[in-house]
Motif scaffolding. Structure first.
Motif, PDB file in Angstrom:
ATOM      1  N   ARG A  40       0.841  -1.207   0.000  1.00  0.00           N
ATOM      2  CA  ARG A  40       0.000   0.000   0.000  1.00  0.00           C
ATOM      3  C   ARG A  40       0.873   1.253   0.000  1.00  0.00           C
ATOM      4  NH1 ARG A  40      -3.713   3.140   3.839  1.00  0.00           N
ATOM      5  NH2 ARG A  40      -5.593   3.493   2.583  1.00  0.00           N
ATOM      6  N   SER A  41       1.960   1.237   0.765  1.00  0.00           N
ATOM      7  CA  SER A  41       2.860   2.390   0.791  1.00  0.00           C
ATOM      8  C   SER A  41       3.479   2.634  -0.584  1.00  0.00           C
ATOM      9  CB  SER A  41       3.968   2.174   1.831  1.00  0.00           C
ATOM     10  OG  SER A  41       3.443   2.183   3.132  1.00  0.00           O
ATOM     11  N   ILE A  82       3.155   5.987  -2.932  1.00  0.00           N
ATOM     12  CA  ILE A  82       4.354   6.699  -3.362  1.00  0.00           C
ATOM     13  C   ILE A  82       4.425   6.803  -4.887  1.00  0.00           C
ATOM     14  CG2 ILE A  82       6.887   6.561  -3.458  1.00  0.00           C
ATOM     15  CD1 ILE A  82       6.697   5.208  -0.665  1.00  0.00           C
ATOM     16  N   MET A  83       4.007   5.752  -5.577  1.00  0.00           N
ATOM     17  CA  MET A  83       4.215   5.678  -7.023  1.00  0.00           C
ATOM     18  C   MET A  83       3.024   6.127  -7.866  1.00  0.00           C
ATOM     19  SD  MET A  83       7.308   4.564  -7.146  1.00  0.00           S
ATOM     20  CE  MET A  83       7.476   4.094  -8.871  1.00  0.00           C
ATOM     21  N   ASP A  84       1.819   6.145  -7.289  1.00  0.00           N
ATOM     22  CA  ASP A  84       0.611   6.382  -8.086  1.00  0.00           C
ATOM     23  C   ASP A  84       0.549   7.819  -8.592  1.00  0.00           C
ATOM     24  OD1 ASP A  84      -2.062   6.531  -9.090  1.00  0.00           O
ATOM     25  OD2 ASP A  84      -2.575   4.819  -7.832  1.00  0.00           O
ATOM     26  N   GLU A  85       0.463   7.983  -9.901  1.00  0.00           N
ATOM     27  CA  GLU A  85       0.370   9.311 -10.512  1.00  0.00           C
ATOM     28  C   GLU A  85      -1.032   9.591 -11.068  1.00  0.00           C
ATOM     29  OE1 GLU A  85       2.246  11.815 -10.464  1.00  0.00           O
ATOM     30  OE2 GLU A  85       4.070  10.953  -9.619  1.00  0.00           O
ATOM     31  N   ASP A  86      -1.997   8.735 -10.729  1.00  0.00           N
ATOM     32  CA  ASP A  86      -3.375   8.934 -11.170  1.00  0.00           C
ATOM     33  C   ASP A  86      -4.323   9.187 -10.007  1.00  0.00           C
ATOM     34  OD1 ASP A  86      -2.990   8.535 -14.029  1.00  0.00           O
ATOM     35  OD2 ASP A  86      -2.559   6.461 -13.527  1.00  0.00           O
ATOM     36  N   ASN A  98       6.520   8.162   8.422  1.00  0.00           N
ATOM     37  CA  ASN A  98       7.184   6.964   7.916  1.00  0.00           C
ATOM     38  C   ASN A  98       6.506   6.580   6.605  1.00  0.00           C
ATOM     39  OD1 ASN A  98       7.878   4.277   7.317  1.00  0.00           O
ATOM     40  ND2 ASN A  98       8.224   3.796   9.472  1.00  0.00           N
ATOM     41  N   TRP A  99       7.229   6.669   5.496  1.00  0.00           N
ATOM     42  CA  TRP A  99       6.635   6.380   4.194  1.00  0.00           C
ATOM     43  C   TRP A  99       6.999   4.993   3.677  1.00  0.00           C
ATOM     44  CZ3 TRP A  99      10.477   5.525   0.599  1.00  0.00           C
ATOM     45  CH2 TRP A  99      11.736   6.061   0.884  1.00  0.00           C
ATOM     46  N   THR A 149       2.233   7.281   9.702  1.00  0.00           N
ATOM     47  CA  THR A 149       2.667   6.666   8.447  1.00  0.00           C
ATOM     48  C   THR A 149       2.037   7.370   7.253  1.00  0.00           C
ATOM     49  OG1 THR A 149       0.828   5.096   8.390  1.00  0.00           O
ATOM     50  CG2 THR A 149       2.819   4.427   9.593  1.00  0.00           C
ATOM     51  N   LEU A 150       2.648   7.188   6.094  1.00  0.00           N
ATOM     52  CA  LEU A 150       2.082   7.756   4.871  1.00  0.00           C
ATOM     53  C   LEU A 150       0.728   7.128   4.571  1.00  0.00           C
ATOM     54  CD1 LEU A 150       2.310   9.562   2.388  1.00  0.00           C
ATOM     55  CD2 LEU A 150       3.611   7.751   1.255  1.00  0.00           C
TER      56      LEU A 150
END
Length: 456
Positions: free
Chosen positions: A178-179, A183-187, A223-224, A238-239
């Motif tokens: 999930r983290s 972090i990576m999702d651009e949508d 914390n990410w 957490t993130l």
């Protein structure tokens, strides 16, 4: 021991040439020892994969593995042709592949093939469905047929080897955490806004620290890397928890229908930059207020080291705001403020974010014993945390009641009292008149009154 060829095919070619194994009679058998594929999930294709294809300008998939009959693939390497004589070594693996198999089968990627077929045709029938599922056109529906996709072509040797390939490809494809997704999702607009809160250049209250000239770096507020915090963690939250609060805050703000709804499967399209900035400003206002809560403000001012370790604030159940240092506790509290604000607006007297936080700051979030008011919500009897959705919601409803009982109807309060007592193991149907004073076991089952709300 396996020969394969890597090539590209257009979506239109895949749609017409490659069959979905699950819908091929020879592949679908009742004997589990003979089955070579899993069932198609029509809803996933209709709701997730097909919309992704037709709505995303940067749509991309990994290679689809296609199985062909033995001897049906004829490969002519380029090094056989005189004009490539001087490039014999690199051209040994490059060439022309002719497929004589009229019905190749998707070994891995059958859901993607079905999604391609649905987009190109506008609808699709499934073996397990009684009628075709219709698909509304998307912005890139007409472009999809010309999309080129990677295809791995493998010859079928034996059922055993085919099942092994399928199993290993899927078993070892570890899902992202999930983290990682946040972090990576651009949508996903919520994920982008959550990351904006960590941007030091924006001066956000949750900004990740920058490295000092000597190479040292201060502990991060967020914390990410993981979804949980150990006892020795110096992070406040957490993130993943921040993302959860972003979802609730923007749902409270209303109008962000282009952002995914928390807890529901969706395949969002990235909002434009103006929308993201608008959302960020709303969430920033909330988090600036949240960071003024005593336990957070003190931790930042004195250094984050004080919340970590066996003697730190997070491990101290007697600390007045200990529950806020648990990600699940913080998520429930923010959701509770959202519930209270929503009810206040419906009653005609809006509870501001700042006032909601001020009231939360007065609550007791300690859990020193099994009789604390949070037991049965996100706190187990032994003091451990529970992160189940229904438990978080119950804790959030309790927060909303404690800071905004005036905005709740008698029926809402009674419903909360029943849920709270039921979660704590109380018997709502017990007859108090039949219990003797020395029957301690039965007395422990008698429902309790809700804790007293704040006097505001």
């Amino acid at each position: 021991s396996t020969t394969y060829w890597l090539t590209t095919m257009t979506a239109a070619e895949l749609s017409s040439a490659v069959r979905v194994a699950n819908e091929t009679e020879s592949w679908v058998v009742d004997d589990p020892t003979q089955r070579r594929q899993r069932e198609l999930k029509a809803n996933r294709i209709h709701k997730e994969l097909a919309p992704y294809l037709q709505n995303h300008p940067h749509r991309f998939w990994g290679s689809i593995i296609v199985l062909v009959e033995p001897g049906s693939a004829i490969f002519e390497p380029l090094d056989k042709f005189p004009e490539f004589e001087s490039y014999r070594k690199p051209t040994k693996q490059l060439g022309y592949l002719v497929l004589n198999d009229e019905h190749p089968i998707a070994l891995d990627g059958q859901h993607r093939i079905a999604a391609i077929q649905m987009v190109i045709q506008g609808s699709r029938e499934f073996r397990t469905s009684k009628k075709a599922l219709e698909l509304e056109p998307g912005g890139f529906s007409r472009d999809v047929p010309d999309d080129e996709m990677c295809v791995l072509i493998v010859e079928h040797e034996t059922d055993e080897k085919t099942r092994t390939i399928f199993n290993k490809v899927n078993r070892h494809a570890k899902p992202t955490s999930r983290s990682d997704n946040i972090i990576m999702d651009e949508d996903d607009g919520n994920a982008i806004v959550a990351r904006m809160l960590l941007d030091a250049d924006r001066g956000s209250p949750l900004a990740l620290p920058k490295r000092k000239p000597n190479g040292e770096i201060e502990p991060a507020i967020v914390n990410w890397e993981t979804n949980t915090l150990g006892q020795n963690s110096k992070a406040l939250t957490t993130l993943s928890a921040v993302y959860d609060t972003v979802c609730d805050i923007l749902e409270d703000a209303g109008g962000f229908t282009d952002f995914p709804v928390k807890g529901k499967d969706s395949d969002p399209v990235r909002p434009d930059d103006d929308r993201l900035e608008e959302a960020y400003e709303i969430v920033l206002k909330w988090w600036e207020a949240i960071m003024r809560i005593d336990v957070f403000a003190e931790a930042v001012s004195r250094g984050l080291e004080g919340i970590a370790g066996q003697d730190g604030d997070r491990a101290n159940r007697h600390h007045r705001q200990a529950l806020l240092l648990k990600p699940v506790g913080l998520m429930a509290v923010v959701q509770g403020m959202v519930f209270a604000r929503r009810r206040s607006i419906e009653s005609g007297i809006e509870l501001s974010v700042q006032e909601a936080v001020r009231r939360v700051n007065q609550l007791d979030f300690s859990y020193p014993s099994s009789e604390n008011m949070w037991r049965g919500t996100v706190i187990k009897e032994d003091g451990g945390m529970v992160s189940r959705k229904e438990k978080k919601k119950l804790a959030a409803e309790l927060v909303a009641y404690l800071i905004g009982a005036d905005y709740m109807s008698r029926e809402e309060k009674d419903h909360l009292a029943d849920d709270w007592n039921r979660a704590r193991g109380k018997d709502l149907k017990i007859d108090i008149a039949t219990i003797s004073e020395d029957d301690e076991e039965s007395l422990n089952l008698v429902p309790e009154d809700l804790p007293s709300p704040l006097s505001v």
